[in-house]
Design a protein around this motif. Structure first.
Motif, mmCIF file in Angstrom:
data_model
loop_
_atom_site.group_PDB
_atom_site.id
_atom_site.type_symbol
_atom_site.label_atom_id
_atom_site.label_comp_id
_atom_site.label_asym_id
_atom_site.label_seq_id
_atom_site.Cartn_x
_atom_site.Cartn_y
_atom_site.Cartn_z
ATOM 1 N N ILE A 126 2.533 -29.019 29.862
ATOM 2 C CA ILE A 126 2.893 -30.094 28.935
ATOM 3 C C ILE A 126 1.687 -30.589 28.144
ATOM 4 O O ILE A 126 1.768 -31.598 27.445
ATOM 5 C CB ILE A 126 3.549 -31.280 29.670
ATOM 6 C CG1 ILE A 126 2.620 -31.826 30.763
ATOM 7 C CG2 ILE A 126 4.883 -30.854 30.273
ATOM 8 C CD1 ILE A 126 3.142 -33.077 31.445
ATOM 9 N N ASN A 136 4.788 -37.043 25.184
ATOM 10 C CA ASN A 136 4.335 -37.879 26.285
ATOM 11 C C ASN A 136 3.145 -38.685 25.780
ATOM 12 O O ASN A 136 2.335 -38.180 24.994
ATOM 13 C CB ASN A 136 3.893 -37.027 27.471
ATOM 14 C CG ASN A 136 4.997 -36.143 28.005
ATOM 15 O OD1 ASN A 136 6.103 -36.606 28.266
ATOM 16 N ND2 ASN A 136 4.706 -34.859 28.164
ATOM 17 N N LEU A 178 0.961 -28.111 34.328
ATOM 18 C CA LEU A 178 2.369 -28.490 34.194
ATOM 19 C C LEU A 178 3.019 -27.918 32.938
ATOM 20 O O LEU A 178 4.232 -28.036 32.755
ATOM 21 C CB LEU A 178 2.506 -30.014 34.188
ATOM 22 C CG LEU A 178 2.215 -30.736 35.510
ATOM 23 C CD1 LEU A 178 2.205 -32.252 35.290
ATOM 24 C CD2 LEU A 178 3.239 -30.368 36.579
ATOM 25 N N THR A 211 1.370 -33.726 24.844
ATOM 26 C CA THR A 211 0.960 -34.984 25.463
ATOM 27 C C THR A 211 -0.172 -35.619 24.673
ATOM 28 O O THR A 211 -1.217 -35.004 24.471
ATOM 29 C CB THR A 211 0.522 -34.769 26.919
ATOM 30 O OG1 THR A 211 1.619 -34.261 27.683
ATOM 31 C CG2 THR A 211 0.047 -36.077 27.542
ATOM 32 N N CYS A 258 7.496 -39.150 28.572
ATOM 33 C CA CYS A 258 6.957 -40.156 29.491
ATOM 34 C C CYS A 258 5.913 -41.018 28.791
ATOM 35 O O CYS A 258 5.116 -40.525 27.992
ATOM 36 C CB CYS A 258 6.314 -39.483 30.704
ATOM 37 S SG CYS A 258 7.463 -38.583 31.759
ATOM 38 N N LEU A 299 4.812 -37.187 35.877
ATOM 39 C CA LEU A 299 5.133 -36.229 34.815
ATOM 40 C C LEU A 299 5.891 -35.025 35.375
ATOM 41 O O LEU A 299 6.844 -34.538 34.765
ATOM 42 C CB LEU A 299 3.846 -35.772 34.132
ATOM 43 C CG LEU A 299 3.140 -36.821 33.264
ATOM 44 C CD1 LEU A 299 1.702 -36.412 33.008
ATOM 45 C CD2 LEU A 299 3.877 -37.033 31.955
ATOM 46 N N LYS A 300 5.476 -34.562 36.536
ATOM 47 C CA LYS A 300 6.130 -33.409 37.155
ATOM 48 C C LYS A 300 7.578 -33.713 37.506
ATOM 49 O O LYS A 300 8.460 -32.852 37.391
ATOM 50 C CB LYS A 300 5.358 -33.009 38.416
ATOM 51 C CG LYS A 300 5.901 -31.772 39.115
ATOM 52 C CD LYS A 300 5.047 -31.422 40.334
ATOM 53 C CE LYS A 300 5.563 -30.185 41.038
ATOM 54 N NZ LYS A 300 4.721 -29.846 42.229
ATOM 55 N N ARG A 301 7.847 -34.951 37.918
ATOM 56 C CA ARG A 301 9.202 -35.339 38.333
ATOM 57 C C ARG A 301 10.107 -35.733 37.170
ATOM 58 O O ARG A 301 11.282 -36.041 37.382
ATOM 59 C CB ARG A 301 9.130 -36.487 39.350
ATOM 60 C CG ARG A 301 8.587 -36.069 40.702
ATOM 61 C CD ARG A 301 8.662 -37.191 41.727
ATOM 62 N NE ARG A 301 7.705 -38.253 41.491
ATOM 63 C CZ ARG A 301 7.981 -39.449 40.990
ATOM 64 N NH1 ARG A 301 9.237 -39.741 40.637
ATOM 65 N NH2 ARG A 301 7.038 -40.345 40.810
ATOM 66 N N ASN A 302 9.545 -35.764 35.966
ATOM 67 C CA ASN A 302 10.342 -36.142 34.789
ATOM 68 C C ASN A 302 10.213 -35.089 33.693
ATOM 69 O O ASN A 302 9.843 -35.404 32.551
ATOM 70 C CB ASN A 302 9.900 -37.509 34.267
ATOM 71 C CG ASN A 302 10.316 -38.645 35.177
ATOM 72 O OD1 ASN A 302 11.440 -39.127 35.099
ATOM 73 N ND2 ASN A 302 9.409 -39.066 36.049
ATOM 74 N N PRO A 303 10.551 -33.835 34.015
ATOM 75 C CA PRO A 303 10.350 -32.769 33.025
ATOM 76 C C PRO A 303 11.291 -32.858 31.832
ATOM 77 O O PRO A 303 10.992 -32.328 30.772
ATOM 78 C CB PRO A 303 10.608 -31.491 33.832
ATOM 79 C CG PRO A 303 11.572 -31.925 34.894
ATOM 80 C CD PRO A 303 11.151 -33.322 35.270
ATOM 81 N N GLY A 304 12.433 -33.535 31.996
ATOM 82 C CA GLY A 304 13.400 -33.593 30.909
ATOM 83 C C GLY A 304 13.272 -34.813 30.035
ATOM 84 O O GLY A 304 14.040 -34.984 29.081
ATOM 85 N N ASN A 305 12.313 -35.686 30.350
ATOM 86 C CA ASN A 305 12.144 -36.917 29.577
ATOM 87 C C ASN A 305 10.746 -37.012 29.010
ATOM 88 O O ASN A 305 9.777 -36.611 29.664
ATOM 89 C CB ASN A 305 12.373 -38.149 30.467
ATOM 90 C CG ASN A 305 13.753 -38.214 31.052
ATOM 91 O OD1 ASN A 305 13.955 -37.866 32.211
ATOM 92 N ND2 ASN A 305 14.711 -38.667 30.263
#
Length: 464
Positions: free
Chosen positions: A280, A34, A278, A284, A224, A216-222
């Motif tokens: 991550i 990220n 999160l 990041t 960012c 970030l929370k809504r895109n855990p598989g990508n």
């Protein structure tokens, strides 16, 4: 079964087991990071506590507040001391970051405002949507992309035909008044802020940090990529409800500045804590910098030992704080005094970090991904700047901070000169970062070569 067959079978099973047990770890190590690009507005280098050893405390003026959370980025990552913005003012500096190219190539040379102002400055009304952008390139590598904060590359006032933010490669956005897509929670009226805004002026940075963590929370598989571009610490300062009631248009007083800077630091801490929550944080990369120097500087305090301010091509206008934190791969507490970096380098460097090969024919920057990861190196490309196409639109700053309108840096040498070739100022930045001793008369051959290079560069830029 023969013994040899049994051994072969056992070896095969062992190999497969190792493959299945090690592959996930390998994937984790090779994951695309990220990337959060934090671009503060009008931040002087000495606004950041870990840069104040450069001498800000020795100057008369207000004592600046500590910035412990921003300083964490340095203690847990890398502090760079030779990073430059693309311009000493907002819009062209953002264009340089976004496109990886000299902003004058897109006909943007000053802050964008209404059409009349833009014509007087001999510039376009907005960044051409066909320009290469970091977000679009990373999106092609599987990144989810977002812009949260100030835009200021077109739109607002009477410029009603600027392309929307999505056209530059962003999946989501929330922006301020100076954009083609202002967030209605921030802009209840046709102005930068108002009492009726749902998100008050002093709560905007918190709002943008919240948007960042939610994305970030809504895109855990990508992976960012996020522009986190608050409009702090730009004047006028509105620190709280009391300030708004006493000064509806804000102030430029030290008390309010200190409060705004202190809250900005709190929000950076909130971002760091949110990344850990999160899960991550490790993967990041946070890049923290400013679009240009401070104004007002409070008698130079906010510029440290550097000469100049916003609107100036002296170091105080273009040499910025630059911090990189990426726990998975960057060393902790490293100070890089060797690597000269430009905002133009971030585009190709981010593309490289995504695992792709950057197209260096489309950028004026260099791929400095290794430098961002802690491997210092010398720069190969010369750096150029311009600010001031005419005397009517570019009258500021006044006095000692007003620079010639062109600058060039080669290795440790920097030349400032007017676009008619007059008034050369030559400085050895390694020995004289404060730009106090003009060596132009002692180094005529060096001046001649650098003058020729910067004037040729300037003549090659398009006119409106």
């Amino acid at each position: 079964m023969h013994l040899r067959s049994i051994l072969v079978s056992l070896l095969l099973i062992s190999t497969l087991a190792m493959a299945f047990t090690t592959k996930p770890a390998g994937q984790a190590a090779d994951r695309k990071p990220n990337i959060i690009l934090i671009l503060i507005d009008d931040m002087g280098i000495a606004d950041v506590g870990c840069y104040r050893e450069t001498g800000a405390s020795a100057k008369a003026g207000p004592q600046l507040p500590p910035t412990p959370n921003i300083d964490r980025l340095a203690s847990e990552g890398i502090k760079f001391t030779n990073y430059y913005s693309a311009a000493p003012i907002c819009s062209p500096s953002r264009v340089g970051l976004t496109t990886g190219t000299v902003p004058g190539k897109w006909r943007i040379t000053s802050f964008l405002a209404d059409r009349k102002h833009n014509r007087t400055c001999q510039q376009a009304d907005f960044l051409d949507a066909s320009a290469p952008t970091v977000a679009r390139s990373l999106k092609a590598q599987g990144y989810a992309t977002a812009h949260f904060g100030k835009w200021h590359m077109g739109g607002g006032r009477d410029v009603d035909n600027a392309p929307g933010i999505r056209q530059y490669g962003f999946d989501e956005y929330a922006s301020t008044w100076e954009s083609p897509d202002p967030d209605p929670l921030l802009t209840s009226t046709d102005w930068i802020w108002a009492k009726s805004d749902s998100i008050k002026r002093w709560k905007r940075t918190a709002y943008f940090v919240g948007k960042t963590l939610d994305f970030l929370k809504r895109n855990p598989g990508n992976p960012c990529y996020i522009n986190l571009w608050p409009d702090d610490v730009h004047t006028p300062w509105v620190a709280d409800e009391t300030t708004l009631n006493e000064a509806p248009k804000g102030t430029e007083k030290p008390r309010e500045f200190k409060a705004v800077l202190a809250d900005l630091d709190i929000q950076i801490g909130r971002l760091l804590d949110g990344l850990k929550a999160l899960g991550i944080d490790n993967n990041t990369m946070i890049v923290f910098t400013s679009d240009n120097g401070a104004l007002p500087t409070f008698q130079g305090v906010r510029s440290g030992i550097l000469r100049g301010s916003k609107l100036s091509l002296y170091e105080g206008g273009i040499r910025m704080p630059f911090l990189v934190r990426y726990p998975a791969k960057t060393p902790k507490g490293k100070v890089d005094d060797e690597s000269v970096m430009s905002a133009l380098d971030l585009f190709p460097s981010f593309v490289s970090l995504s695992g792709a090969k950057p197209d260096l024919t489309r950028t004026d920057g260099e791929n400095r991904a290794d430098v961002l990861l802690g491997r210092a190196s010398q720069r190969t490309k010369t750096l150029f700047w311009e600010y001031g196409r005419n005397t009517e639109s570019f009258r500021y700053p006044a006095g000692r901070d007003k620079s010639p309108n062109l600058a060039i840096r080669q290795e440790n040498w920097k030349l400032l000169i007017h676009d008619d070739g007059t008034n050369p100022e030559l400085y050895d930045l390694r020995k004289d970062p404060s730009e106090t001793t003009n060596l132009a008369e002692q180094q005529p051959e060096r001046v001649a070569g650098m003058r020729s290079a910067v004037l040729a560069w300037r003549s090659g830029l398009p006119k409106l």
